[in-house]
Design an enzyme around this catalytic site. Structure first.
Site, PDB file in Angstrom:
ATOM      1  N   ARG A 176       0.838  -1.197   0.000  1.00 26.92           N
ATOM      2  CA  ARG A 176       0.000   0.000   0.000  1.00 26.92           C
ATOM      3  C   ARG A 176       0.880   1.255   0.000  1.00 26.92           C
ATOM      4  NH1 ARG A 176      -4.657  -0.015   4.321  1.00 26.92           N
ATOM      5  NH2 ARG A 176      -5.338   1.739   3.050  1.00 26.92           N
ATOM      6  N   CYS A 234      -1.269   5.798   9.215  1.00 24.18           N
ATOM      7  CA  CYS A 234      -1.586   4.523   8.553  1.00 24.18           C
ATOM      8  C   CYS A 234      -2.708   4.811   7.560  1.00 24.18           C
ATOM      9  CB  CYS A 234      -1.973   3.465   9.579  1.00 24.18           C
ATOM     10  SG  CYS A 234      -3.379   3.920  10.619  1.00 24.18           S
TER      11      CYS A 234
END
Length: 287
Positions: A176, A234
């Site tokens: 990611r 995050c």
């Protein structure tokens, strides 16, 4: 102050009848059945905490997928779990404390000092052969009084400039960060200048945190040191709290960017970098 409580210490507390509030934060990205898992089995007396509704305000693009709730709302939730001002709280989940760390950070941020993560979570408790129970636990309303600002936090503007004077860590999975996949947010990649530091690397195979010295070695290798401020994000501010717990165990303070990449990527004026380096290839970022 300690961040973790191990299974043996918790079992001793419970056997001795010492008041301990157990909070079960069963949640994982892509699994909406946390309460169902809790009802099947949980630590004796543990109260279920719904991360999506009790540890977050409703999602909105300008604040991300899991914005922090208002203090008054959080305090009402904490009291509904049966927490009093002088209680010892132990939070856990069944995913290496990736979700429970959100509750740990929020309580610490609210000035509640005696909150711990159960090292290894439900799996460690089960592996030790300890008793589990099913069904809901009933809590008597508590009187906890919370405050705000107990833990450092940054906003998007600070995150944009952070790499210029400190270290910004991206706690998501490496794919990611690199922009190879993005299952939930509108753009793939990372905040320019951020360093990849997947939260999963904080844990042993059994879901317990690495020892302090191994965590210090890990973070030092990423560039964390006492003289440089560290911040963490995050996807939506949940697992970044786990990274902050690991950093605290290692002896490094760190700030949380609560909106994280879900907030950042929803703002078209924010650049997004792709690839394995902190900045996009050639020193420019993809808009």
């Amino acid at each position: 102050m300690d961040t973790l409580m191990d299974v043996a210490a918790l079992k001793d507390r419970l056997d001795a009848g010492k008041r301990t509030v157990l909070l079960d934060v069963r949640w994982a990205l892509g699994d909406p059945h946390g309460q169902g898992h809790y009802l099947e089995e949980h630590l004796p007396g543990a109260v279920f905490v719904d991360l999506a509704t009790e540890l977050a305000a409703p999602a909105e693009p300008r604040r991300g997928r899991h914005p922090l709730p208002l203090l008054e709302q959080f305090q009402a939730s904490v009291r509904s779990w049966g927490v009093n001002n002088d209680d010892v709280v132990v939070a856990y989940d069944d995913s290496g404390n990736m979700a429970a760390a959100r509750l740990w950070w929020m309580l610490r941020n609210a000035g509640f000092a005696c909150v711990y993560l159960l090292d290894g979570g439900l799996a460690a408790w089960r592996a030790a052969g300890n008793e589990l129970e099913s069904g809901p636990a009933q809590a008597t309303a508590g009187d906890a009084t919370l405050d705000a600002g107990g833990m450092p936090a940054i906003d998007a503007g600070q995150a944009a400039a952070w790499a210029g004077h400190g270290l910004l860590l991206d706690a998501r999975a490496g794919e990611r960060y690199r922009g190879e996949i993005e299952p939930v947010d509108p753009r793939a990649g990372h905040i320019p200048g951020a360093v990849s530091a997947p939260t999963s690397a904080n844990l042993r195979e059994d879901g317990r945190f690495l020892p302090r010295e191994e965590l210090r070695e890990r973070f030092s290798g990423l560039g964390v040191h006492q003289g440089s401020p560290t911040a963490v994000y995050c996807g939506s501010g949940v697992t970044a709290a786990h990274e902050i717990a690991a950093l605290e165990i290692a002896g490094f303070p760190a700030a949380l960017y609560p909106g994280s990449f879900s907030e950042w990527s929803n703002n078209p004026s924010n650049d997004v970098a792709t690839g394995a380096a902190p900045y996009a290839e050639g020193g420019t970022a993809a808009g």
